[in-house]
Design a protein around this motif. Structure first.
Motif, PDB file in Angstrom:
ATOM      1  N   ALA A 190      28.685 -23.901  26.406  1.00 25.52           N
ATOM      2  CA  ALA A 190      30.075 -23.439  26.359  1.00 25.52           C
ATOM      3  C   ALA A 190      30.933 -24.477  25.658  1.00 25.52           C
ATOM      4  N   VAL A 226      36.524 -22.862  29.993  1.00 22.71           N
ATOM      5  CA  VAL A 226      35.100 -23.072  30.250  1.00 22.71           C
ATOM      6  C   VAL A 226      34.806 -22.963  31.740  1.00 22.71           C
ATOM      7  N   LEU A 237      34.503 -19.428  32.622  1.00 28.21           N
ATOM      8  CA  LEU A 237      33.227 -18.890  32.168  1.00 28.21           C
ATOM      9  C   LEU A 237      32.098 -19.299  33.111  1.00 28.21           C
ATOM     10  N   TRP A 289      23.361 -15.126  32.018  1.00 23.89           N
ATOM     11  CA  TRP A 289      23.851 -16.369  31.418  1.00 23.89           C
ATOM     12  C   TRP A 289      23.764 -17.506  32.424  1.00 23.89           C
ATOM     13  N   VAL A 306      25.167 -21.432  32.212  1.00 24.64           N
ATOM     14  CA  VAL A 306      25.840 -22.468  31.428  1.00 24.64           C
ATOM     15  C   VAL A 306      25.186 -23.804  31.747  1.00 24.64           C
ATOM     16  N   VAL A 334      28.316 -28.301  28.270  1.00 27.76           N
ATOM     17  CA  VAL A 334      29.691 -28.033  27.865  1.00 27.76           C
ATOM     18  C   VAL A 334      30.111 -29.022  26.796  1.00 27.76           C
ATOM     19  N   ALA A 380      28.788 -20.049  23.616  1.00 29.53           N
ATOM     20  CA  ALA A 380      29.995 -19.335  24.036  1.00 29.53           C
ATOM     21  C   ALA A 380      31.217 -20.154  23.655  1.00 29.53           C
ATOM     22  N   THR A 397      35.022 -20.574  23.818  1.00 32.25           N
ATOM     23  CA  THR A 397      36.173 -20.115  24.593  1.00 32.25           C
ATOM     24  C   THR A 397      37.458 -20.643  23.965  1.00 32.25           C
TER      25      THR A 397
END
Length: 492
Positions: A168, A175, A178, A190, A192, A195, A233, A235
Motif C-alpha cells: 500500500a 493506508v 485500507l 488482500w 497488506v 507500506v 494499492a 491510496t
C-alpha cells in the motif's frame, strides 16, 4: 507447507526469506484455482450437453450419431470459446465480486446468440433445445459450481491462506483505512504486507498498524520489482500527481503486479463510474444516480411479484408464527409502527410482535442501558423481548409481515433500513439522502452485521446503496441475506 495444505487445491502463498528481503512465490494458488475453475466449467458443460444429447438423442436414434453428436460438440466448443473470449477465467475476477458471474452470464448469452444464428443458417429444427434448455442448464450448473469453489476459497482466506500480498502506498490515514478493511474482509483476498509513505515513516515509527513501512513513495517501483507483491494499492496522497502515477505505471511494466488506484470518490463505485478519453485525457466520469426510469420500473415489478410469491410460499409459516406469538404472551400477533419511507413520507410497518404489549411504555426506564449505535435504541438482552420473540428475531422471522408493505409499494425487497420518525427528524442533509429511495426488507446493513454495526458504518452502507444501486447489486444482496439470516449475526 503444512500437511493440511497438501491436499488443498488452493495452497497458501507465504513468503520466504532471502538475502534481498521477502520473496513471494508467483501466486501458485491463483494459477491452481484458475485451472480448477476451467476444469469445473469444462466438466459441467460436457455433463449437461452429454445428458441432453443422450436423453433427447435416444428418441431419434436413427440420426443420433450424425446430428446430436455434432450439436453437442458444437455447443461445448461454443460455450468454452465464449468463456475464453470474455476473459471469464481471468485471475483478477475469480473468487470475489459480481464481475465473475457477470462475465459468465455474458459468455453464455454470447454462445446462445451464436447458436441461434447457426441454427438459422443451417435451418436446424433442434437448435431451440440447445438454446432454451442446454444453455440455461449450463448456466445453472456452472454458476453453482463456481459458487461452491468460491465458498471453499473464502474459507481458506478466513484462515489466512490464499491471500494476495499487497503493498500500500499513500498517506498514513488512507493506508490505515485500507489495512482495516483488508483485515475486516479477508474473503476479498488482500493482505497488506508492506507500506510506503511520503516520508517513509508510520504512526508507530517504522510500522503502521502492525504493518512495516518499507520506504518512501518515491521508492514504490523498486520495492514492487524486488519483493514481488501481487497488488500495488495506491491510496490518495498529495504526492500522487498524474505524471508520477504515469511514470509508476511505466516502471511496473513487465511485472505481474496489479496496480490499483483508489479514486478520491471512495463511496462511488459500480455502474456509475466510467473511464472516458476526452481530448486525449483519461477522465473518470461519474454519472448521476438513477431514482426513476426503466430500471426502477423493473425493480418495482420485481418487488411486488417477489413479495406475492414469498407471501404464498410463507403463508403456512406465518400462520404458525402468529399462533405462537398469541400463545406465548398477551397481545396481538402483529405489531404496527410508524416508519419513514421514500421522500420522507410516513407509513405503517407490519411485524410480528416480539415484545410484551407495553414495551414502548417502559422504554424510558431502559434508556440508560441503551447499547444501540447513534440514533438507534438496542439492547442485547432486552427484558421486553418474549421467549418466542427472541427466536423470531434470531432468524428475522418477525419481519415476514413486511412483505405486505412491499406488496403495497411502501417498501422494497432491498433498500436502506426504514427509520423511525424521531430518527428521521434528527437526520442531517447528508443522511437524509437515505430517503431518496424506498426502504428495504433487507439491504447492505442486513448482510453486514445489522445491529452490531457502528452507526456511522450503517449510514455509510445505506448511502452507498442509494448512490450505487443496480439490479445486480439487489440480486447479490438478496442472495447473501439468506446466509445472514441463518447465521443470525447482529440479530437481537
Amino acid at each position: 507447507m503444512q500437511q493440511g495444505e497438501l491436499a488443498s487445491p488452493f495452497p497458501s502463498a507465504r513468503g520466504r526469506l532471502t538475502n534481498g528481503g521477502v520473496s513471494r512465490p508467483a501466486s501458485d494458488w491463483e494459477q491452481r484455482y484458475r485451472r480448477t475453475v476451467i476444469t469445473s466449467d469444462t466438466v459441467a458443460t460436457a455433463f449437461v450437453v452429454a445428458s441432453i444429447g443422450s436423453f433427447f438423442g435416444a428418441r431419434d436414434a436413427a440420426n443420433w450419431h450424425e446430428k446430436w453428436t455434432i450439436l453437442a460438440c458444437g455447443t461445448e466448443i461454443l460455450v468454452l470459446g465464449a468463456l475464453a473470449v470474455s476473459r471469464s477465467w481471468a485471475p483478477a475476477v475469480l473468487g470475489q465480486g459480481a464481475e465473475e458471474f457477470r462475465r459468465l452470464g455474458r459468455s453464455l448469452f454470447m454462445a446462445a446468440v451464436v447458436l441461434a444464428l447457426g441454427g438459422i443458417a443451417l435451418t436446424s429444427r433442434n437448435i431451440k433445445l440447445w438454446i432454451f434448455v442446454a444453455i440455461p442448464a449450463i448456466a445453472l450448473v456452472t454458476m453453482t459450481a463456481r459458487y461452491l469453489l468460491r465458498l471453499r476459497l473464502h474459507r481458506h482466506r478466513n484462515q489466512g491462506r490464499c491471500l494476495r500480498p499487497v503493498l500500500a502506498a499513500g498517506s498514513p490515514e488512507t493506508v490505515r483505512d485500507l489495512i482495516a478493511r483488508a483485515r475486516k474482509f479477508p474473503h476479498l483476498g488482500w493482505r497488506v504486507d508492506a507500506v510506503c509513505t511520503t516520508d517513509g515513516l508510520g504512526v508507530d515509527g517504522d510500522q503502521l498498524d502492525g504493518v512495516p513501512v518499507v520506504g518512501r513513495l518515491t521508492d514504490v517501483a523498486t520495492h514492487v520489482q524486488r519483493d514481488g507483491y501481487r497488488v500495488l494499492a495506491v491510496t490518495p496522497d498529495p504526492h500522487w500527481s498524474p505524471d508520477r502515477l504515469q511514470r509508476l505505471a511505466w516502471n511496473l511494466e513487465g511485472c505481474d503486479t496489479e496496480m490499483v488506484v483508489a479514486p478520491v470518490l471512495m463511496e462511488v463505485a459500480g455502474p456509475r463510474l466510467h473511464v472516458d478519453a476526452v481530448l486525449g485525457i483519461p477522465l473518470l466520469r461519474v454519472s448521476m444516480p438513477t431514482f426513476t426510469g426503466g430500471r426502477r420500473a423493473v425493480k418495482g415489478v420485481v418487488d411486488r411479484l417477489g413479495a406475492a410469491i414469498l407471501l404464498i410460499l410463507f403463508a403456512p409459516l406465518m400462520v404458525l408464527v402468529g399462533l405462537m406469538v398469541l400463545v406465548d404472551s398477551r397481545g396481538g400477533a402483529l405489531y404496527r409502527q410508524r416508519r419513514v419511507g421514500k421522500d420522507g413520507r410516513e407509513f405503517t410497518i407490519f411485524k410480528f410482535r416480539t415484545m410484551v404489549s407495553n414495551a414502548h411504555a417502559v422504554r424510558a426506564e431502559l434508556a440508560d442501558r441503551n447499547e444501540g449505535a447513534g440514533l438507534l435504541f438496542k439492547l442485547r438482552s432486552d427484558p421486553r423481548v418474549t421467549r418466542v420473540g427472541a427466536v423470531l428475531r434470531r432468524y428475522s422471522l418477525d419481519e415476514l409481515p413486511q412483505l405486505f408493505n412491499v406488496l403495497t409499494g411502501s417498501m422494497s425487497l432491498v433498500g436502506p433500513r426504514p427509520p423511525l420518525p424521531e430518527e428521521s427528524a434528527a437526520y442531517g442533509p447528508d443522511i437524509r439522502r437515505r430517503l431518496l429511495v424506498k426502504p428495504g426488507l433487507t439491504g447492505l446493513w442486513q448482510i453486514s452485521g445489522r445491529s452490531d454495526l457502528p452507526w456511522e458504518e450503517a449510514v455509510r452502507l445505506d448511502l452507498r446503496y442509494v448512490e450505487d444501486w443496480s439490479l445486480a447489486l439487489d440480486t447479490v444482496i438478496l442472495w447473501k441475506t439468506l446466509r445472514a439470516v441463518i447465521h443470525g449475526q447482529g440479530a437481537y
